[in-house]
Design a protein around this motif. Structure first.
Motif, PDB file in Angstrom:
ATOM      1  N   VAL A   1      32.760  96.446 -21.028  1.00 55.06           N
ATOM      2  CA  VAL A   1      33.667  95.421 -21.145  1.00 55.06           C
ATOM      3  C   VAL A   1      33.795  94.958 -19.685  1.00 55.06           C
ATOM      4  O   VAL A   1      33.730  95.441 -18.789  1.00 55.06           O
TER       5      VAL A   1
ATOM      6  N   PHE B   1      36.256  92.249 -18.040  1.00 49.85           N
ATOM      7  CA  PHE B   1      37.620  91.400 -18.119  1.00 49.85           C
ATOM      8  C   PHE B   1      38.405  91.311 -16.903  1.00 49.85           C
ATOM      9  O   PHE B   1      38.440  92.361 -15.987  1.00 49.85           O
TER      10      PHE B   1
ATOM     11  N   LEU C   1      35.227 101.089 -22.039  1.00 47.27           N
ATOM     12  CA  LEU C   1      36.227 101.233 -22.803  1.00 47.27           C
ATOM     13  C   LEU C   1      35.964 102.388 -24.135  1.00 47.27           C
ATOM     14  O   LEU C   1      35.090 102.437 -24.684  1.00 47.27           O
TER      15      LEU C   1
ATOM     16  N   VAL D   1      45.394 100.897 -25.045  1.00 46.25           N
ATOM     17  CA  VAL D   1      45.286  99.173 -25.060  1.00 46.25           C
ATOM     18  C   VAL D   1      46.671  98.811 -24.950  1.00 46.25           C
ATOM     19  O   VAL D   1      46.778  97.523 -24.732  1.00 46.25           O
TER      20      VAL D   1
ATOM     21  N   TRP E   1      42.308  97.730 -18.981  1.00 47.97           N
ATOM     22  CA  TRP E   1      42.483  97.407 -20.330  1.00 47.97           C
ATOM     23  C   TRP E   1      43.799  97.766 -21.166  1.00 47.97           C
ATOM     24  O   TRP E   1      43.961  97.596 -22.214  1.00 47.97           O
TER      25      TRP E   1
ATOM     26  N   ILE F   1      38.828  92.984 -25.044  1.00 45.59           N
ATOM     27  CA  ILE F   1      39.146  94.296 -25.319  1.00 45.59           C
ATOM     28  C   ILE F   1      39.208  94.341 -27.076  1.00 45.59           C
ATOM     29  O   ILE F   1      38.673  95.340 -27.480  1.00 45.59           O
TER      30      ILE F   1
END
Length: 914
Positions: A435, A437, A444, A450, A486, A537
């Motif tokens: 991921v 972000f 993840l 999350v 995350w 996510i």
């Protein structure tokens, strides 16, 4: 009230310089028998019977049954109970106000003054269920979320603003203020209620019913209250008794004190587990024991709140010095506090040391044995000790066919610059997802947290756990820890007072620094208003079909409730929510695995940042009375947006045909001053043939609206795109949506169709398969009456008013089942649908019913409570005549049915026509 068969119990009491009248339980005992060891909850019910005794809705036998309950710890007697007030939240409150508005329109059409229609009991509606966590982790999240909420719900809010101005005895707490249960605890609840009657000030217990299951939270303040469905709540607000069986009362004895590092959340999860194992569904739970002397009201309210989770009707704590301390802290007037003490002692409602009431059953807990805990992954009663979380998650994954590698305790590895803990490099198996972000790259993994949410009335009313969360955040920052990228973090307190004391404690900035910025004052993550996950996510979870987690300080974690993509959901204390946001994964033993490393790469453990009891107590000392007085001084005013809503100045609501949220329901169409004669049912068709344990969730519209469903088609025909459907819950004020969603549950099974699951039926005689709503409308066009036939325990589950309202609107005249859940049976009668019960030994299966039959019912004009009713079931194979049991059980219920429903009866009574 007194008459020949009712004891004369009216006495006087002086408190705070005022003389009050009250119905003395001590005087009642002189006539009815000793009640010293009667549970305090039943003493409250007994006082209620004394106050409303009239030999019709309340008879001397009702009071005697409560006193005689002590002999066996149970009773089969049904009583009429009138709570002092009603509490509503916006989801369940809107249809209640719609019904009141409809009653006014009906009164106007009858040539009477519509202003005569008002709640007779005080009603408070708190708008708290509509805010969603769309924005998070930044200083503007609260402002942005409130703006989005107002935009989404403007129609509903304009309607409620109208109701606030139009009705007497009706108050609205605007959005962005707090959760109904916390506002109730901190401000609305009085413990002892008063009213002027016959020139006297009458004092009596503060009691209520609410249209939310967690109404029970107020039990922590010595106020008896529980959740009911909308029809029952409307009946109560209009002065009608709530029918209830005298309950069994389970005593829960608390001794000892919580150990260092153990929170009220750990205690409530332990209590919930114990009571679920005991089995207390439909029963009262009453807490007693000397451990209460050191248990503050905030902790009691935490336990009382979760009565629905342990299955009880309520979880009650008696009045004592701790109650007075809380009333004083929260700014209640000195005269009120004096009254609570004097009244409770005079009535035997005050907790005395070594109290041992008679109970139906008992269980006990030494609070020194409570350990740090969570509950999950999908039921509140499934407690997991903190030290067992790693093993529990691994077992869960193994059971689901996902083999997880063994982990080395304390082993660290780097994930894109973030420190993760307790997982080997070999953990990066095929389910992990890459991921990017917020400018970071990481993997993840299964078990990733999350969502970390400090939310829900359960815990945000409790300063000790909230301050503990803030202090833990401060200590974590001092060690150089930060939230994993995350994790979606949020803080949604139950009242503005929480923000005040977090600021006074100097920890608000620390929570903000870890992403726990204020997102709203309302019921968010716990009811599924967690909002969307960040797109990268969400995509990673979907692409890898990852089993990820939420950790929330809430009370409910059912499958699919928190977020559709989050398969495991864990209830925890606010400080543990923060800890898991730092750790980033539930696949850890936080009693031994480090959360991360400090600036010198030394491991940091939970014990290193957990605040001491002394630190927490010092922070809690900063909570003061002025905070409560300031925030509740203008609790009903709202912000400028609320004040600027367009509100028509009219006694009768001006319905808009274009609205898809609020519509004028047809319940009172063509209603006369006198009820029409009840016609027998001739040649009715069977709308649905259902099995055992059909719940109100199966019957009532709930959850998402499918685009290809009758409700979805209705909305699209009016220009509403599926993305803007909102939920059935938000559209409860529109009968057109709700009747289309009745019997439309995706899991309901109609035995008229082989192997078909969902809200479908077969139209007879054409044989065409269609949605139940479409079939009902076809039958209405043909002038054909309808019945529903079912098995045992029809209507179990939550008391959903639309399960009965929708049934009525679809044209169903009667339900014939093997047995009923009490509240749904009552709700059917309240909507003018007669519940009938198969004779012993007969059922849909014994009769071989297919749904092709016609059903005729004779003698509906001559019904008697619990009497026999003739039913003829005919097919091309012949006729079968049955002597069914009328499940209209009381004279009051028969009167409601005779009038076409409880609201029709009340309306006619209010204008002097009944």
């Amino acid at each position: 009230m007194s008459n020949e068969s009712t004891p004369d119990t009216l006495q006087t009491l002086d408190a705070g310089g005022t003389t009050y009248h009250f119905h003395s339980l001590e005087k009642a005992a002189d006539a009815l028998g000793n009640i010293d060891r009667l549970p305090k909850t039943l003493k409250i019910l007994l006082e209620n019977q004394l106050r409303f005794a009239d030999d019709e809705s309340v008879a001397r036998e009702d009071m005697q049954a409560l006193v005689d309950w002590q002999q066996q710890g149970h009773s089969d007697r049904e009583i009429g109970y009138r709570p002092a007030r009603v509490l509503m939240q916006d989801f369940t409150g809107v249809p209640g106000v719609v019904d009141l508005a409809s009653m006014r329109a009906a009164v106007e059409s009858l040539g009477e003054d519509p202003a005569r229609i008002n709640p007779l009991s005080p009603v408070d509606l708190v708008i708290d269920h509509s805010v969603m966590v769309d924005k998070f982790g930044n200083p503007s999240a609260f402002k942005d979320n409130v703006a989005i909420e107002m935009d989404r719900n403007r129609e509903r809010y304009e309607f409620l603003r109208w109701g606030q101005d139009a009705f007497d005895n009706f108050r609205v707490v605007p959005p962005g203020t707090g959760i109904c249960h916390q506002v109730n605890l901190e401000y609305l609840g009085k413990t002892v209620w008063t009213k002027e009657q016959d020139g006297r000030t009458l004092a009596y217990p503060d009691t209520l019913v609410g249209t939310d299951s967690h109404t029970t939270m107020i039990n922590g303040l010595g106020v008896l209250g529980w959740g009911v469905g909308g029809i029952e709540a409307e009946a109560a607000m209009l002065g009608q008794p709530v029918s209830m069986l005298i309950p069994e009362v389970v005593g829960f004895k608390l001794t000892g004190k919580l150990r260092e590092g153990i929170t009220a959340t750990d205690l409530v999860l332990t209590v919930t587990e114990m009571l679920r194992k005991k089995g207390v569904v439909g029963k009262f739970v009453e807490f007693y024991g000397d451990g209460l002397k050191d248990l503050p009201v905030a902790d009691r309210a935490t336990i009382a709140n979760m009565a629905p989770e342990y299955g009880a009707t309520c979880g009650f704590f008696p009045v004592d010095d701790e109650t007075l301390t809380y009333l004083r802290l929260t700014g209640r007037e000195d005269a009120q506090i004096a009254l609570v003490e004097a009244y409770s002692k005079a009535q035997g409602l005050w907790r005395q040391p070594a109290d041992e009431p008679i109970f139906s059953d008992t269980l006990a807990l030494d609070m020194t044995e409570v350990e740090a805990s969570l509950a999950g992954p999908k039921r509140p009663q499934d407690r997991v000790a903190l030290k067992d979380m790693k093993a529990t998650f691994a077992k869960l994954m193994n059971e689901n066919g996902d083999k997880l590698p063994e982990t080395d305790k304390g082993r660290l590895f780097s994930e894109g610059g973030q420190t993760a803990v307790g997982v080997e490099e070999s953990y990066e198996h095929h389910d992990s997802q890459e991921v990017e972000f917020k400018g970071e790259a990481f993997k993840l993994n299964p078990g990733a947290v999350v969502i970390a949410a400090i939310t829900s009335c359960t815990n945000t009313s409790n300063p000790s756990v909230m301050m503990a969360a803030g202090l833990l955040a401060r200590n974590a920052l001092a060690k150089g820890l930060k939230t994993k990228p995350w994790v979606k973090t949020s803080l949604a307190p139950g009242s503005k007072v929480v923000t005040d004391y977090l600021e006074a404690g100097g920890v608000n900035d620390d929570l903000d620094a870890l992403g726990f910025n204020l997102v709203g004052y309302g019921c968010t993550t716990c009811i599924g208003n967690s909002g969307p996950l960040p797109e990268p996510i969400e995509k990673a979870v979907e692409d890898g079909d990852l089993t990820v987690a939420s950790v929330l300080s809430g009370n409910r974690n059912f499958e699919g409730r928190i977020h559709p993509l989050v398969k495991t959901n864990w209830l925890a204390s606010p400080p543990l929510v923060v800890a898991y946001a730092l750790a980033g994964n539930v696949q850890l033993d936080l009693t031994q695995d480090p959360l991360g490393t400090d600036s010198h790469d030394n491991p940091v453990y939970l014990k290193d940042i957990w605040p001491s009891q002394a630190e927490i107590a010092e922070a809690v000392e900063k909570v003061n009375t002025e905070m409560f007085r300031k925030e509740y001084a203008e609790v009903f005013d709202g912000d400028e947006t609320w004040k600027s809503l367009k509100v028509p100045e009219s006694q009768v609501y001006q319905w808009s045909k274009d609205s898809t949220y609020i519509q004028h329901p047809p319940f009172f169409e063509g209603m006369g001053r006198e009820p029409d004669a009840i016609e027998d049912v001739k040649g009715a068709r069977i709308l649905a043939l259902l099995g055992d344990s059909v719940t109100t969730d199966h019957i009532s519209p709930a959850g998402a609206i499918k685009p290809d469903s009758p409700a979805g088609r209705y909305l699209q025909e009016r220009g509403i795109k599926p993305v803007d459907f909102n939920s059935y819950g938000s559209r409860r004020g529109n009968h057109e949506v709700m009747m289309r969603g009745t019997f439309a549950n995706v899991r309901i099974q109609n035995e008229m169709l082989d192997g078909v699951i969902g809200g479908e039926t077969r139209h007879v005689p054409s044989g065409e398969q269609m949605a139940i709503y479409d079939a009902a409308m076809t039958y209405q066009e043909e002038g054909t009456p309808l019945v529903v036939i079912a098995g045992k325990e029809y209507g179990t589950g939550s008391s959903r008013d639309w399960a009965a309202k929708g049934t009525r609107l679809l044209g169903v005249r009667a339900v014939l089942a093997e047995s009923y859940e009490r509240i749904h049976r009552s709700n059917l009668i309240g909507m003018g649908v007669v519940p009938l019960q198969f004779p012993e030994g007969e059922s849909r299966t014994s009769l071989g019913l297919t749904g092709d039959e016609t059903v005729s019912i004779e003698g509906l004009r001559e019904l008697t409570p619990g009497g026999k009713v003739k039913v003829t079931i005919a097919s091309d194979k012949g006729e079968k005549k049955l002597e069914t049991l009328c499940r209209i059980d009381t004279a009051n219920e028969l009167e409601y049915y005779r009038h076409g429903g409880i609201l029709h009866y009340v309306l006619r009574k209010m204008i002097g026509a009944a």
